[in-house]
Design a protein around this motif. Sequence first.
Motif, PDB file in Angstrom:
ATOM      1  N   SER A 232       0.810  -1.219   0.000  1.00 15.54           N
ATOM      2  CA  SER A 232       0.000   0.000   0.000  1.00 15.54           C
ATOM      3  C   SER A 232       0.842   1.268   0.000  1.00 15.54           C
ATOM      4  O   SER A 232       0.379   2.326  -0.434  1.00 15.54           O
ATOM      5  CB  SER A 232      -0.921   0.031   1.229  1.00 15.54           C
ATOM      6  N   ALA A 233       2.082   1.163   0.473  1.00 19.50           N
ATOM      7  CA  ALA A 233       2.948   2.356   0.549  1.00 19.50           C
ATOM      8  C   ALA A 233       4.374   1.941   0.866  1.00 19.50           C
ATOM      9  O   ALA A 233       4.614   0.902   1.479  1.00 19.50           O
ATOM     10  CB  ALA A 233       2.441   3.319   1.617  1.00 19.50           C
ATOM     11  N   SER A 234       5.295   2.780   0.429  1.00 19.81           N
ATOM     12  CA  SER A 234       6.693   2.672   0.857  1.00 19.81           C
ATOM     13  C   SER A 234       6.998   3.948   1.609  1.00 19.81           C
ATOM     14  O   SER A 234       6.751   5.050   1.101  1.00 19.81           O
ATOM     15  CB  SER A 234       7.625   2.534  -0.349  1.00 19.81           C
ATOM     16  N   PHE A 235       7.507   3.824   2.833  1.00 17.92           N
ATOM     17  CA  PHE A 235       7.756   5.047   3.602  1.00 17.92           C
ATOM     18  C   PHE A 235       8.906   4.852   4.572  1.00 17.92           C
ATOM     19  O   PHE A 235       9.250   3.738   4.960  1.00 17.92           O
ATOM     20  CB  PHE A 235       6.495   5.489   4.355  1.00 17.92           C
ATOM     21  N   SER A 236       9.497   5.985   4.918  1.00 20.63           N
ATOM     22  CA  SER A 236      10.554   6.008   5.923  1.00 20.63           C
ATOM     23  C   SER A 236      10.333   7.225   6.799  1.00 20.63           C
ATOM     24  O   SER A 236       9.835   8.260   6.333  1.00 20.63           O
ATOM     25  CB  SER A 236      11.939   6.062   5.276  1.00 20.63           C
ATOM     26  N   MET A 237      10.657   7.083   8.065  1.00 16.99           N
ATOM     27  CA  MET A 237      10.444   8.164   9.029  1.00 16.99           C
ATOM     28  C   MET A 237      11.569   8.165  10.040  1.00 16.99           C
ATOM     29  O   MET A 237      12.103   7.101  10.387  1.00 16.99           O
ATOM     30  CB  MET A 237       9.103   7.988   9.742  1.00 16.99           C
ATOM     31  N   SER A 238      11.932   9.353  10.504  1.00 18.24           N
ATOM     32  CA  SER A 238      13.006   9.475  11.490  1.00 18.24           C
ATOM     33  C   SER A 238      12.557  10.363  12.642  1.00 18.24           C
ATOM     34  O   SER A 238      11.753  11.284  12.459  1.00 18.24           O
ATOM     35  CB  SER A 238      14.259  10.081  10.857  1.00 18.24           C
TER      36      SER A 238
END
Length: 272
Positions: A232-238
């Motif tokens: 459904s999505a590709s994501f990265s968070m910091s």
Amino acid sequence: MQNSRTDLRVAVVGLGAIGTRVVEALDRGIDGLVLAAVSAQHPDKHKIRLGKLTRPPAFLPIEALAEVADIVVECAPSKLVRSIVEPFAASGKIAVILSAGALLDNEDLIETAKQHGGQIVVPTGALIGLDAVTAAAVGKIHSVRMITRKPIRGLAGAPYILENNIDIEGLTKAQRIFDGTARDAAKGFPANVNVAVALSLAGIGPDLTRVEIWADPALTRNTHRIEVESDSASFSMSIENIPSENPKTGLITALSVIAHLRKLCAPLRVGT
């Protein structure tokens, strides 16, 4: 805040950096909740501080808390999780736990909660993006990786470091000291990576979630980056967390617990 029939009674176990903030927030007032009791080692150490609260709670042993509270907030050493959570889960009550790693060694507590109508809650804590991971998990998640970087003193004394004779005190630049599963990270760094276990429980589990841990002498904050690939999505968070009085724990962890407690009886809830 006046107690009423609808107030949920809250007990807090552990009066370190996190537990103290949660107790103080409850004492200031959270709609629908009342601070009923606290429990901690060395009661005499905390009596003066507790005496300054508007409504000082009862100081009780862990085994007595389920009799006087509807919700327990665990801010204690992970070895105590079972004794804290089990009575509440078996009584159809709520246990909010920060030592998420301990759940991997006590998974039967989840079944206990299911059978008796109880609930075990792992709050967002020091990690951003759990709502997105939870949503992605409704579909298909292909991979999850978390990269944690911490100052030296935030990792000192971890079992994995001691067992493998890793010298982090003498580091002059960042060094990766662990790369493995969230389950193994929880065993090797029980006071450091509860966030990794929370991430794994929200997503694809502790054996498929990958974790890197870096010791960085240049850092003053605990940092976490998550990378997720799904259908459904590709994501990265910091996120960079300011340490609390305990260098192993971010200040935002306590605020996350308080935010969750506020949601319990709020007329508007934002987030999954």
